[in-house]
Design a protein around this motif. Structure first.
Motif, PDB file in Angstrom:
ATOM      1  N   SER A   2       0.684  -1.092  -0.058  1.00 47.32           N
ATOM      2  CA  SER A   2      -0.035   0.078   0.100  1.00 47.32           C
ATOM      3  C   SER A   2       0.743   1.294  -0.022  1.00 47.32           C
ATOM      4  O   SER A   2       2.104   1.368   0.551  1.00 47.32           O
ATOM      5  CB  SER A   2      -0.799  -0.064   1.288  1.00 47.32           C
ATOM      6  OG  SER A   2      -1.485   1.260   1.264  1.00 47.32           O
ATOM      7  N   ASP A   3       0.458   2.157  -0.644  1.00 50.12           N
ATOM      8  CA  ASP A   3       1.006   3.726  -0.631  1.00 50.12           C
ATOM      9  C   ASP A   3       0.788   4.203   0.476  1.00 50.12           C
ATOM     10  O   ASP A   3       1.443   5.285   0.723  1.00 50.12           O
ATOM     11  CB  ASP A   3       0.622   4.423  -1.977  1.00 50.12           C
ATOM     12  CG  ASP A   3       0.997   3.664  -3.112  1.00 50.12           C
ATOM     13  OD1 ASP A   3       2.366   2.972  -3.294  1.00 50.12           O
ATOM     14  OD2 ASP A   3       0.566   4.057  -4.155  1.00 50.12           O
ATOM     15  N   THR A   4      -0.127   3.955   1.231  1.00 52.50           N
ATOM     16  CA  THR A   4      -0.640   4.771   2.652  1.00 52.50           C
ATOM     17  C   THR A   4       0.646   4.592   3.462  1.00 52.50           C
ATOM     18  O   THR A   4       1.297   3.307   3.818  1.00 52.50           O
ATOM     19  CB  THR A   4      -1.826   4.041   3.228  1.00 52.50           C
ATOM     20  OG1 THR A   4      -2.850   4.039   2.217  1.00 52.50           O
ATOM     21  CG2 THR A   4      -2.138   4.841   4.504  1.00 52.50           C
ATOM     22  N   LEU A   5       1.034   5.641   4.022  1.00 53.95           N
ATOM     23  CA  LEU A   5       2.040   5.695   5.437  1.00 53.95           C
ATOM     24  C   LEU A   5       1.885   5.067   6.210  1.00 53.95           C
ATOM     25  O   LEU A   5       2.661   4.030   6.934  1.00 53.95           O
ATOM     26  CB  LEU A   5       2.522   7.108   5.517  1.00 53.95           C
ATOM     27  CG  LEU A   5       3.628   7.295   6.286  1.00 53.95           C
ATOM     28  CD1 LEU A   5       5.159   6.885   5.830  1.00 53.95           C
ATOM     29  CD2 LEU A   5       3.956   8.779   6.911  1.00 53.95           C
ATOM     30  N   ARG A   6       0.765   4.634   6.518  1.00 49.23           N
ATOM     31  CA  ARG A   6       0.263   4.360   8.037  1.00 49.23           C
ATOM     32  C   ARG A   6      -1.153   4.020   8.095  1.00 49.23           C
ATOM     33  O   ARG A   6      -2.083   4.588   7.880  1.00 49.23           O
ATOM     34  CB  ARG A   6       0.628   4.769   9.278  1.00 49.23           C
ATOM     35  CG  ARG A   6       0.307   4.085  10.779  1.00 49.23           C
ATOM     36  CD  ARG A   6       0.757   4.863  11.906  1.00 49.23           C
ATOM     37  NE  ARG A   6       0.487   4.258  12.914  1.00 49.23           N
ATOM     38  CZ  ARG A   6      -0.633   4.025  13.685  1.00 49.23           C
ATOM     39  NH1 ARG A   6      -1.774   4.458  13.150  1.00 49.23           N
ATOM     40  NH2 ARG A   6      -0.714   3.384  14.898  1.00 49.23           N
ATOM     41  N   GLN A   7      -1.390   2.367   8.136  1.00 49.31           N
ATOM     42  CA  GLN A   7      -2.936   2.014   8.297  1.00 49.31           C
ATOM     43  C   GLN A   7      -3.307   2.020   9.463  1.00 49.31           C
ATOM     44  O   GLN A   7      -2.799   1.964  10.590  1.00 49.31           O
ATOM     45  CB  GLN A   7      -2.808   0.773   7.612  1.00 49.31           C
ATOM     46  CG  GLN A   7      -2.660   0.456   6.178  1.00 49.31           C
ATOM     47  CD  GLN A   7      -3.777   1.014   5.270  1.00 49.31           C
ATOM     48  OE1 GLN A   7      -4.653   1.485   5.684  1.00 49.31           O
ATOM     49  NE2 GLN A   7      -3.724   0.893   3.757  1.00 49.31           N
ATOM     50  N   THR A  12      -3.781  -3.302   9.591  1.00 45.56           N
ATOM     51  CA  THR A  12      -2.466  -3.538   9.731  1.00 45.56           C
ATOM     52  C   THR A  12      -2.481  -4.913  10.226  1.00 45.56           C
ATOM     53  O   THR A  12      -1.809  -5.830   9.938  1.00 45.56           O
ATOM     54  CB  THR A  12      -1.743  -2.539  10.602  1.00 45.56           C
ATOM     55  OG1 THR A  12      -1.780  -1.514  10.294  1.00 45.56           O
ATOM     56  CG2 THR A  12      -0.329  -3.321  10.888  1.00 45.56           C
ATOM     57  N   MET A 240       8.929  -0.134  12.842  1.00 45.94           N
ATOM     58  CA  MET A 240       8.705   0.994  12.005  1.00 45.94           C
ATOM     59  C   MET A 240       9.558   1.033  10.877  1.00 45.94           C
ATOM     60  O   MET A 240       9.497   1.609  10.041  1.00 45.94           O
ATOM     61  CB  MET A 240       8.979   2.412  13.084  1.00 45.94           C
ATOM     62  CG  MET A 240       7.810   2.483  13.974  1.00 45.94           C
ATOM     63  SD  MET A 240       8.155   3.673  15.192  1.00 45.94           S
ATOM     64  CE  MET A 240       8.058   5.312  14.085  1.00 45.94           C
ATOM     65  N   SER A 243       8.226  -0.617   7.719  1.00 43.97           N
ATOM     66  CA  SER A 243       7.307   0.051   7.220  1.00 43.97           C
ATOM     67  C   SER A 243       8.064   1.390   6.433  1.00 43.97           C
ATOM     68  O   SER A 243       7.216   1.555   5.553  1.00 43.97           O
ATOM     69  CB  SER A 243       6.254   0.569   8.083  1.00 43.97           C
ATOM     70  OG  SER A 243       6.906   1.525   8.920  1.00 43.97           O
ATOM     71  N   LEU A 244       8.862   1.765   6.721  1.00 44.22           N
ATOM     72  CA  LEU A 244       9.591   2.810   6.195  1.00 44.22           C
ATOM     73  C   LEU A 244      10.626   2.249   5.164  1.00 44.22           C
ATOM     74  O   LEU A 244      11.472   3.077   4.798  1.00 44.22           O
ATOM     75  CB  LEU A 244      10.266   3.900   6.993  1.00 44.22           C
ATOM     76  CG  LEU A 244       9.375   4.595   7.989  1.00 44.22           C
ATOM     77  CD1 LEU A 244       9.925   5.196   9.265  1.00 44.22           C
ATOM     78  CD2 LEU A 244       8.484   5.610   7.499  1.00 44.22           C
ATOM     79  N   ASP A 245      10.949   1.038   5.125  1.00 47.57           N
ATOM     80  CA  ASP A 245      11.854   0.478   4.125  1.00 47.57           C
ATOM     81  C   ASP A 245      13.601   0.845   4.814  1.00 47.57           C
ATOM     82  O   ASP A 245      14.187   1.305   3.784  1.00 47.57           O
ATOM     83  CB  ASP A 245      11.680   0.822   2.664  1.00 47.57           C
ATOM     84  CG  ASP A 245      10.480   0.260   2.198  1.00 47.57           C
ATOM     85  OD1 ASP A 245      10.125  -0.898   2.915  1.00 47.57           O
ATOM     86  OD2 ASP A 245       9.723   0.659   1.437  1.00 47.57           O
ATOM     87  N   SER A 299      17.625   6.276   9.670  1.00 47.66           N
ATOM     88  CA  SER A 299      17.495   7.004   8.695  1.00 47.66           C
ATOM     89  C   SER A 299      18.707   7.704   8.435  1.00 47.66           C
ATOM     90  O   SER A 299      19.269   7.606   7.211  1.00 47.66           O
ATOM     91  CB  SER A 299      16.531   7.905   8.862  1.00 47.66           C
ATOM     92  OG  SER A 299      16.270   8.650   7.529  1.00 47.66           O
TER      93      SER A 299
END
Length: 358
Positions: A2-7, A12, A240, A243-245, A299
């Motif tokens: 999904s392109d959604t940042l957070r479901q 989820t 996290m 989810s943020l790759d 990051s």
């Protein structure tokens, strides 16, 4: 993907919720998706048939049992604690497991007025046809009452006392008057409220005695045990990062341990051996901040340090977490660096990185 940042939690963890539903043979309160026992398994972890249920909350099981038992009555739940104790996280997952929908949320602020809590109006409809149910715009609280679901109120003490007290009739009578229509909304069974609050931030408003009586208060503490806090931070950082790759280097657990040692000493006002008293910074240095600092370091490591997580990657975020007041907190950090970290060989990299930044 999904392109959604957070479901929302119910999306989820949809597979886990469905597995719990399939294996759930316990009685459910009216309007609940899962039984109280299954809700506890969802929050604390366990198994449902052959499905492994991940722990959403690492901490005192009895507190979560009290929260769930409260919501099975007609009494509202208030999750209280200092910032960063997972109040919103627990609130979201309770709503997802019980109602199957965690998105009925009112974010309370100093600018929140009664219309955002009760209902507002579609003024085009209002002017054209006068007051009617069609012209009424329901709030998340209004919809939760109609549907028999949970409504979440985030940071309840941030909105004014007069607005807070609009909840008294809802919580005590389970009814929301609509005087403009000479009507009212009566809550469907399954409706309840989960509120979160803290009394450590500036600008909070005290709850009235009348409103406090309508809530059962569950205090979510910061983790007392170092290993427990390491487990919480490591788990959330892993989730996290995925989810943020962001790649997770092998030394994440080691850096989380060192970071939390610094946070816990400054938070408690003494070194781990109890031999040195320390000044406390103005911030809370909570578990949530430790998670944010580590993600910031990951990051930085991924994009600017060839994937290596080092004290240099983490230090700017550590500084930002500790130094909230540029004068007082800077003094606190400088004293800690010189009296504690300077003497620890295994923290030499943190000492040098933070000293350069300060």
């Amino acid at each position: 993907m999904s392109d959604t940042l957070r479901q929302p939690a119910e999306i989820t963890y949809a597979d886990e919720i469905e597995a719990l539903k399939a294996a759930d043979n316990q009685p459910k309160p009216e309007g609940w998706e899962l039984s109280p026992q299954a809700v506890i398994t969802y929050l604390m972890g366990g198994k449902a048939g052959g499905t492994e249920i991940s722990a959403k909350y690492v901490g005192n099981r009895r507190l979560i049992e009290t929260a769930v038992a409260t919501l099975a009555t007609d009494r509202a739940l208030l999750l209280l604690g200092v910032p960063g104790t997972a109040k919103s996280w627990v609130s979201e997952h309770l709503a997802a497991a019980i109602s199957g929908n965690s998105t009925r949320v009112i974010q309370c602020t100093a600018g929140t007025d009664e219309n955002q809590v009760r209902y507002s109006w579609n003024y085009a409809q209002l002017l054209a046809h006068g007051p009617s149910r069609e012209a009424l715009v329901p709030t998340p609280l209004f919809r939760a009452m109609e549907d028999g679901k949970l409504c979440r109120l985030e940071e309840l003490t941030r909105m004014g006392s007069d607005v807070q007290d609009t909840l008294i009739t809802v919580l005590s009578e389970k009814m929301l008057p609509i005087p403009e229509l000479n009507d009212a909304v009566f809550a469907t069974r399954g409706f309840n409220v989960i509120a979160t609050a803290n009394d450590r931030d500036k600008g909070v408003n005290e709850l009235s005695a009348a409103l406090k009586r309508r809530f059962n208060v569950v205090v979510l503490p910061l983790p007392d045990d170092m290993d427990e806090e390491i487990a919480i931070v490591s788990k959330r950082v892993g989730e996290m990062a995925r989810s943020l790759d962001l790649p997770a280097p092998k030394n994440v657990a080691e850096e989380v341990t060192r970071l939390l040692a610094i946070f816990r000493e400054l938070r408690s006002g003494e070194t781990v051996d109890g031999k040195t008293t320390l000044k406390k910074p103005s911030g809370n240095l909570s578990t949530a901040e430790a998670i944010a600092v580590t993600i910031g370091g990951l990051s930085h490591a991924a994009f600017f340090n060839n994937g290596k997580l080092t004290a240099d990657s983490l230090a700017p975020n550590v500084l930002g977490a500790i130094v909230k007041d540029p004068v007082q907190d800077k003094i606190v950090l400088e004293e800690y660096l010189e009296t504690v970290l300077k003497k620890r060989r295994d923290y030499a990299d943190y000492y040098h990185s933070l000293t350069e930044l300060v």
